[in-house]
Design a protein around this motif. Structure first.
Motif, PDB file in Angstrom:
ATOM      1  N   ALA A   1       0.764  -1.294  -0.043  1.00 53.02           N
ATOM      2  CA  ALA A   1       0.030  -0.012   0.217  1.00 53.02           C
ATOM      3  C   ALA A   1       0.795   1.289   0.091  1.00 53.02           C
ATOM      4  CB  ALA A   1      -0.814   0.064   1.305  1.00 53.02           C
ATOM      5  N   ALA A   2       2.115   1.129   0.556  1.00 55.65           N
ATOM      6  CA  ALA A   2       2.844   2.448   0.864  1.00 55.65           C
ATOM      7  C   ALA A   2       3.429   2.607  -0.575  1.00 55.65           C
ATOM      8  CB  ALA A   2       3.918   2.238   1.969  1.00 55.65           C
ATOM      9  N   PHE A   3       3.830   1.734  -1.213  1.00 56.04           N
ATOM     10  CA  PHE A   3       4.498   1.620  -2.501  1.00 56.04           C
ATOM     11  C   PHE A   3       3.562   2.251  -3.642  1.00 56.04           C
ATOM     12  CE2 PHE A   3       4.584  -0.226  -6.799  1.00 56.04           C
ATOM     13  CZ  PHE A   3       5.860   0.236  -7.226  1.00 56.04           C
ATOM     14  N   LEU A   4       2.144   2.037  -3.308  1.00 53.50           N
ATOM     15  CA  LEU A   4       1.009   2.289  -4.368  1.00 53.50           C
ATOM     16  C   LEU A   4       0.895   3.785  -4.006  1.00 53.50           C
ATOM     17  CD1 LEU A   4      -1.509  -0.694  -4.363  1.00 53.50           C
ATOM     18  CD2 LEU A   4       0.211  -0.004  -6.325  1.00 53.50           C
ATOM     19  N   HIS A   5       0.610   4.130  -2.764  1.00 54.70           N
ATOM     20  CA  HIS A   5       0.468   5.449  -2.428  1.00 54.70           C
ATOM     21  C   HIS A   5       1.431   6.500  -2.491  1.00 54.70           C
ATOM     22  CE1 HIS A   5      -2.463   3.870   1.129  1.00 54.70           C
ATOM     23  NE2 HIS A   5      -2.727   3.631   0.103  1.00 54.70           N
ATOM     24  N   SER A   6       2.520   6.030  -2.593  1.00 46.35           N
ATOM     25  CA  SER A   6       3.678   7.024  -3.171  1.00 46.35           C
ATOM     26  C   SER A   6       3.709   7.103  -4.625  1.00 46.35           C
ATOM     27  CB  SER A   6       5.145   6.114  -2.878  1.00 46.35           C
ATOM     28  OG  SER A   6       6.216   6.963  -3.174  1.00 46.35           O
ATOM     29  N   ARG A   7       3.571   6.083  -5.287  1.00 48.49           N
ATOM     30  CA  ARG A   7       3.497   6.327  -6.670  1.00 48.49           C
ATOM     31  C   ARG A   7       1.929   7.202  -7.035  1.00 48.49           C
ATOM     32  NH1 ARG A   7       6.469   3.844 -10.896  1.00 48.49           N
ATOM     33  NH2 ARG A   7       4.893   2.267 -11.558  1.00 48.49           N
ATOM     34  N   LEU A   8       1.113   6.923  -6.263  1.00 51.44           N
ATOM     35  CA  LEU A   8      -0.034   7.850  -6.456  1.00 51.44           C
ATOM     36  C   LEU A   8       0.250   9.288  -6.215  1.00 51.44           C
ATOM     37  CD1 LEU A   8      -3.026   5.584  -5.460  1.00 51.44           C
ATOM     38  CD2 LEU A   8      -2.729   6.185  -7.747  1.00 51.44           C
ATOM     39  N   ARG A   9       0.905   9.709  -5.239  1.00 54.90           N
ATOM     40  CA  ARG A   9       1.044  10.803  -4.932  1.00 54.90           C
ATOM     41  C   ARG A   9       2.159  11.466  -5.870  1.00 54.90           C
ATOM     42  NH1 ARG A   9       1.620   8.871   0.336  1.00 54.90           N
ATOM     43  NH2 ARG A   9       4.124   8.554   0.057  1.00 54.90           N
ATOM     44  N   LYS A  10       2.986  10.740  -6.405  1.00 57.30           N
ATOM     45  CA  LYS A  10       3.739  11.485  -7.539  1.00 57.30           C
ATOM     46  C   LYS A  10       3.046  11.664  -8.754  1.00 57.30           C
ATOM     47  CE  LYS A  10       7.744   9.697 -10.536  1.00 57.30           C
ATOM     48  NZ  LYS A  10       8.474   8.621 -10.829  1.00 57.30           N
ATOM     49  N   TRP A  11       2.266  10.710  -9.130  1.00 49.47           N
ATOM     50  CA  TRP A  11       1.473  11.272 -10.368  1.00 49.47           C
ATOM     51  C   TRP A  11       0.576  12.160 -10.086  1.00 49.47           C
ATOM     52  CZ3 TRP A  11       0.547   5.172 -10.570  1.00 49.47           C
ATOM     53  CH2 TRP A  11       1.377   4.780 -11.366  1.00 49.47           C
ATOM     54  N   SER A  12      -0.066  12.307  -8.982  1.00 43.90           N
ATOM     55  CA  SER A  12      -1.061  13.325  -8.560  1.00 43.90           C
ATOM     56  C   SER A  12      -0.356  14.816  -8.786  1.00 43.90           C
ATOM     57  CB  SER A  12      -1.636  13.021  -6.983  1.00 43.90           C
ATOM     58  OG  SER A  12      -2.418  14.090  -6.859  1.00 43.90           O
ATOM     59  N   GLY A  13       0.567  14.922  -8.338  1.00 40.20           N
ATOM     60  CA  GLY A  13       1.431  16.167  -8.047  1.00 40.20           C
ATOM     61  C   GLY A  13       1.771  16.452  -9.530  1.00 40.20           C
ATOM     62  N   GLU A  14       2.253  15.674 -10.465  1.00 48.28           N
ATOM     63  CA  GLU A  14       2.731  15.967 -11.697  1.00 48.28           C
ATOM     64  C   GLU A  14       1.371  16.301 -12.478  1.00 48.28           C
ATOM     65  OE1 GLU A  14       5.014  13.820 -15.433  1.00 48.28           O
ATOM     66  OE2 GLU A  14       4.798  12.850 -13.584  1.00 48.28           O
ATOM     67  N   ALA A  15       0.181  15.872 -12.318  1.00 43.54           N
ATOM     68  CA  ALA A  15      -0.953  16.207 -12.974  1.00 43.54           C
ATOM     69  C   ALA A  15      -1.544  17.365 -12.652  1.00 43.54           C
ATOM     70  CB  ALA A  15      -2.064  14.958 -12.643  1.00 43.54           C
ATOM     71  N   LYS A  16      -1.384  17.492 -11.330  1.00 43.56           N
ATOM     72  CA  LYS A  16      -1.811  19.109 -10.740  1.00 43.56           C
ATOM     73  C   LYS A  16      -0.866  19.983 -11.204  1.00 43.56           C
ATOM     74  CE  LYS A  16      -3.791  17.296  -6.469  1.00 43.56           C
ATOM     75  NZ  LYS A  16      -3.895  17.212  -4.963  1.00 43.56           N
ATOM     76  N   GLU A  17       0.389  19.907 -11.396  1.00 43.50           N
ATOM     77  CA  GLU A  17       1.154  20.989 -12.028  1.00 43.50           C
ATOM     78  C   GLU A  17       0.923  21.038 -13.698  1.00 43.50           C
ATOM     79  OE1 GLU A  17       6.002  21.621 -12.716  1.00 43.50           O
ATOM     80  OE2 GLU A  17       5.395  19.917 -11.292  1.00 43.50           O
ATOM     81  N   ILE A  18       0.602  19.878 -14.172  1.00 37.84           N
ATOM     82  CA  ILE A  18       0.438  20.248 -15.563  1.00 37.84           C
ATOM     83  C   ILE A  18      -1.067  20.743 -15.790  1.00 37.84           C
ATOM     84  CG2 ILE A  18      -0.302  19.158 -17.740  1.00 37.84           C
ATOM     85  CD1 ILE A  18       1.683  16.977 -16.770  1.00 37.84           C
ATOM     86  N   LEU A  19      -2.049  20.787 -15.026  1.00 38.64           N
ATOM     87  CA  LEU A  19      -3.218  21.227 -15.103  1.00 38.64           C
ATOM     88  C   LEU A  19      -3.256  22.487 -14.579  1.00 38.64           C
ATOM     89  CD1 LEU A  19      -5.492  18.401 -13.705  1.00 38.64           C
ATOM     90  CD2 LEU A  19      -5.475  19.206 -15.789  1.00 38.64           C
ATOM     91  N   SER A  20      -2.386  23.056 -13.476  1.00 35.99           N
ATOM     92  CA  SER A  20      -2.252  24.338 -13.446  1.00 35.99           C
ATOM     93  C   SER A  20      -1.769  25.252 -14.249  1.00 35.99           C
ATOM     94  CB  SER A  20      -1.493  24.376 -12.088  1.00 35.99           C
ATOM     95  OG  SER A  20      -2.138  23.911 -11.117  1.00 35.99           O
ATOM     96  N   SER A  21      -0.691  24.667 -14.757  1.00 37.17           N
ATOM     97  CA  SER A  21      -0.095  25.247 -16.218  1.00 37.17           C
ATOM     98  C   SER A  21      -1.054  25.354 -17.200  1.00 37.17           C
ATOM     99  CB  SER A  21       1.379  24.413 -16.257  1.00 37.17           C
ATOM    100  OG  SER A  21       1.785  24.977 -17.644  1.00 37.17           O
ATOM    101  N   GLU A  22      -1.810  24.465 -17.403  1.00 36.93           N
ATOM    102  CA  GLU A  22      -2.846  24.495 -18.493  1.00 36.93           C
ATOM    103  C   GLU A  22      -3.962  25.413 -18.322  1.00 36.93           C
ATOM    104  OE1 GLU A  22      -3.808  23.265 -22.442  1.00 36.93           O
ATOM    105  OE2 GLU A  22      -1.830  23.012 -21.321  1.00 36.93           O
ATOM    106  N   MET A  23      -4.211  25.666 -17.098  1.00 35.41           N
ATOM    107  CA  MET A  23      -5.286  26.700 -16.675  1.00 35.41           C
ATOM    108  C   MET A  23      -5.005  27.978 -16.916  1.00 35.41           C
ATOM    109  SD  MET A  23      -8.027  25.534 -15.885  1.00 35.41           S
ATOM    110  CE  MET A  23      -9.029  26.900 -14.947  1.00 35.41           C
ATOM    111  N   ARG A  24      -3.447  27.927 -16.526  1.00 32.73           N
ATOM    112  CA  ARG A  24      -2.860  29.494 -16.786  1.00 32.73           C
ATOM    113  C   ARG A  24      -2.845  29.885 -18.390  1.00 32.73           C
ATOM    114  NH1 ARG A  24       0.524  27.826 -12.505  1.00 32.73           N
ATOM    115  NH2 ARG A  24       2.147  27.199 -14.161  1.00 32.73           N
ATOM    116  N   ARG A  25      -2.389  28.767 -19.040  1.00 26.77           N
ATOM    117  CA  ARG A  25      -2.506  28.718 -20.612  1.00 26.77           C
ATOM    118  C   ARG A  25      -3.764  29.196 -21.229  1.00 26.77           C
ATOM    119  NH1 ARG A  25      -2.613  26.468 -25.735  1.00 26.77           N
ATOM    120  NH2 ARG A  25      -3.647  24.529 -24.836  1.00 26.77           N
TER     121      ARG A  25
END
Length: 798
Positions: free
Chosen positions: A463-487
């Motif tokens: 579970a810790a492994f899965l949670h870690s991977r999800l946090r990484k993907w979530s952070g990357e996705a949110k960063e892309i979405l924020s950048s896309e909202m600005r654009r």
């Protein structure tokens, strides 16, 4: 024309009696000769011409100098510069061709320029250098070029959608043309062209389309030249002498031509067109009967060509446009594919560079674990064994994160690094599987005190492994979405301003009566529609993509699959074309070789007995026999000739293989064997279809086992579950290569490989209803390397 800051004392100024402007002259006769003093410097010019030094100049002239424009006047200054450029650029005819036009149409020995001076610093504004000339005009996708005779009949050439139409095009005037001396128009030349408004409809390349669009901002306009000099104000955006824009307000698609996108001119002369007289200062043609007829003739040519060749009613447009639009969509899709491929290749290169070293370290670590396991040195203590298993799980999780992704179709310089990464990954995968099985079995042997705790700890770790991977993907996705909202916000803001920026100058033209209210409203409406279409093209696909994401449609897989299919189809077409050429070549050469072989055989038999007894003759005869055996291998590729079926046994196949390869297998230290079950199998088929299949497979097997590190190199023909198995103990086929294994021209051989063999094996067998595939499941494999399975239709197994 020299525009400069006023630096001359006022006592040197006086008003010229006829021109009504201030002139400066040392002789005080109203003319300047020889030189003029600006900012303390004496500037010497030609001894011919006129210099006007104007004081208290208007804003439109002052705006040409940056230092005299206030910050709140920059927009107005830009408009003033554009107006001056539109007025004075192309002052002489840029479309005249000395080889086609008489000298009367050329302004010889006429030079002009506009330069600003601020102190010693000069800046050219307008020069006679041709930025858009006849070659540029004829490079447009729609062109009308020809001559109008004294009867008002146009004869010339037309270019539509990038292609010059065959034959001479004629346009007859709608009504009779006056021929009286005081009202006739006379002969004149006419050349004009344009390009499609939408990129989706143009036959031009995207780069050329963009360039011409930029040139249109500066040089577009339908002008009039008299003896090579421009007659103003024709060709300016605010002038519609030939009523081009007026007709567009009635039906823009049918009338087609537009001032802002049309390049060209009408060329008249004083000699040929004496009744087309321009006003003093060349400000327009005097309004008389000849000028009205002249305008009617040109307007008729514009309307006629629009309806026949370019507008929405033109048959050519209806025929050509759908194909162009299809090509544009294809190009757009290809551009998108290129961007995606470039991004994937960039990510792949980055991951390969980053992960290669980590993979090497991980392999070293696991090999150390493997040595301990082989030496039976794994911990016997439950706590220590569980710690070891935790380390193994960490290695497993790390290995999952070291995935470089799918490789590009062509690796290029990355091939060596990727092969190394792939080999080490395969080793890691095998070691992890073996070590995990070993540890699990040992845990079962020592019978841990609390199996539930072990399972719970495993659950938490996973579970810790899965949670870690999800946090990484979530952070990357949110960063892309924020950048896309600005654009997106910036894009919407810019699009909101575009309409006002484009249309506000129109209101100024309306205020100063440079355009009528009807035309202004029509332009406002056309621009609204144009920008709305651009917004549709921008935002509707964007929203559609977001909706697909909302519906959990896997766009990445969809795009990748489409790209892969497109690449595969294109490659398959190329390969089939190459194969067809290969087959035809073999067909032609095969007959020639057969004829040559028969002549060699007859020649050898005709040799005297004393020569036939020589050892050299025996060597030649042996080599000749081996050559004939090799030529039999080409027979499946021949397109003609009778193909007879017969019962082929495994014993015959083994015998043929041994005869064909001779000592090659023995020299390579390869042990070739066939089971009794294989020897007893038989199939009813063409010999020329089956033998080359086994020759190909054995040839490949002996190559790869030769690269094996095992001391014993082995190839085995056997039967398993009613299917033929061709097995070896070489390195086998990598998982990533399985999907390409039977593709034409796919090979991993460093030397001697053409990638044709396996493709032909499958094709030959499929022609008889048989199948061949690679064994993936362990239950289908006999030796540790490559295992090919052949299912023979109607075969007998004893």
């Amino acid at each position: 024309i020299f525009i400069g800051v006023k630096t001359i004392p006022e006592r040197h100024y006086h008003r010229h009696p006829s021109l009504g402007i201030f002139c400066w002259s040392p002789e005080k006769d109203g003319y300047a000769r020889g030189n003029v003093k600006l900012s303390g410097k004496i500037l010497t010019f030609s001894d011919k011409g006129t210099i006007l030094v104007i004081g208290n100049i208007s804003f439109d002239l002052l705006a040409q100098m940056d230092s005299h424009v206030a910050s709140d006047e920059k927009d107005a200054a830009l408009q003033a510069r554009n107006r001056l450029f539109a007025t004075l650029s192309n002052f002489t005819d840029p479309f005249v061709d000395p080889e086609r036009h008489h000298a009367d149409y050329i302004a010889e020995d006429f030079h002009y320029s506009v330069t600003t001076w601020e102190g010693a610093l000069s800046r050219p504004i307008i020069s006679e250098d041709r930025t858009f000339d006849l070659s540029n005009l004829e490079g447009l996708e729609h062109v009308v070029s020809g001559i109008v005779d004294g009867s008002g009949i146009f004869k010339g050439q037309v270019k539509a959608f990038g292609t010059w139409l065959d034959g001479e095009i004629t346009v007859v005037p709608k009504t009779g043309v006056p021929t009286r001396k005081n009202s006739k128009v006379g002969q004149f030349y006419i050349e004009f062209g344009t390009y499609e408004r939408k990129l989706a409809n143009t036959s031009l390349s995207k780069e050329l389309y963009t360039k011409i669009g930029e040139q249109a901002e500066l040089y577009a306009g339908f002008m009039v030249y008299r003896n090579g000099l421009r007659v103003m104000p024709y060709g300016r955006e605010d002038n519609d002498f030939f009523e081009i824009e007026k007709r567009r307000t009635q039906h823009a698609g049918r009338e087609f031509w537009a001032n802002r996108r049309t390049f060209g001119r009408v060329a008249i002369t004083r000699e040929n067109n004496p009744n087309l007289k321009d006003k003093a200062g060349r400000e327009g043609i005097i309004d008389n009967k000849a000028s009205k007829v002249f305008r009617d003739i040109v307007e008729n040519i514009l309307m006629n060509t629009a309806r026949r060749f370019f507008g929405t009613d033109a048959d050519i447009r209806k025929q050509v446009l759908p194909e162009i639009q299809k090509d544009r969509k294809r190009e757009k899709a290809k551009e998108a594919q290129k961007k995606i491929k470039a991004r994937k290749r960039k990510d792949f290169r980055k991951n390969l560079k980053s992960f290669s070293e980590e993979v090497s370290k991980l392999l070293d670590q696991l090999e150390t674990y493997g040595e301990k396991a082989r030496a039976d040195q794994l911990p016997d203590d439950e706590t220590e064994l569980l710690k070891f298993r935790d380390s193994l799980m960490e290695a497993t999780n790390l290995f999952r994160e070291l995935n470089v992704g799918s490789p590009p179709a062509k690796l290029g310089t990355l091939e060596a690094a990727y092969n190394d990464y792939r080999y080490k990954s395969s080793q890691i995968k095998n070691l992890l599987s073996q070590l995990n099985d070993t540890v699990v079995k040992k845990i079962e042997i020592i019978k841990p005190k609390s199996p539930g705790d072990i399972a719970y700890s495993e659950l938490n770790g996973n579970a810790a492994f899965l949670h870690s991977r999800l946090r990484k993907w979530s952070g990357e996705a949110k960063e892309i979405l924020s950048s896309e909202m600005r654009r997106l916000s910036e894009l919407v803001e810019n699009r909101n301003k575009t309409y006002h920026a484009e249309m506000l100058p129109l209101l100024e033209d309306l205020e100063y009566d440079r355009i009528t209210l009807t035309d202004a409203l029509a332009k406002l409406d056309r621009e609204k529609i144009r920008q709305d279409n651009e917004n549709i093209a921008l935002f509707e696909p964007y929203i559609s993509t977001l909706k697909s994401l909302q519906e959990s449609i896997d766009i990445e897989t969809l795009v990748s699959f489409t790209m892969q299919e497109s690449d595969d189809v294109r490659q398959e077409l190329d390969r089939l074309n190459s194969l067809a050429q290969l087959g035809i070549t073999v067909e032609i050469i095969g007959h020639e070789i057969e004829g040559l072989e028969m002549r060699i055989t007859r020649g050898l038999k005709a040799m005297p007995a004393e020569i036939q007894n020589l050892s050299e003759f025996n060597a030649i005869e042996t080599a000749h026999g081996m050559l004939i055996d090799r030529l039999r291998f080409l027979s499946p590729l021949k397109l003609s000739g009778e193909k007879l079926k017969t019962w082929i046994t495994g014993e015959k196949i083994v015998s043929y293989i041994r005869d064909f390869f001779g000592e090659k297998l023995e020299r390579g230290g390869v042990k070739f064997e066939a089971s009794q079950e294989f020897r007893q199998f038989s199939a009813y088929e063409q010999v020329a279809r089956i033998y080359p299949v086994f020759i190909n497979l054995i040839n490949n097997a002996q190559y790869w086992v030769g690269l094996s590190k095992d001391t014993e190199k082995k190839i085995l023909l056997d039967v398993l579950g009613g299917k033929i198995i061709i097995s070896d103990n070489g390195p086998g086929v990598e998982d990533d290569d399985l999907k390409h294994l039977f593709s034409l021209f796919f090979t991993r051989k460093v030397r001697g490989g053409r990638g044709v063999g396996l493709y032909l094996c499958r094709a030959n067998l499929a022609a008889g209803g048989h199948k061949i595939y690679y064994a993936i499941e362990n239950s289908q494999r006999i030796l540790t390397g490559a295992n090919f399975i052949i299912e023979f239709k109607g075969a007998k197994y004893v």
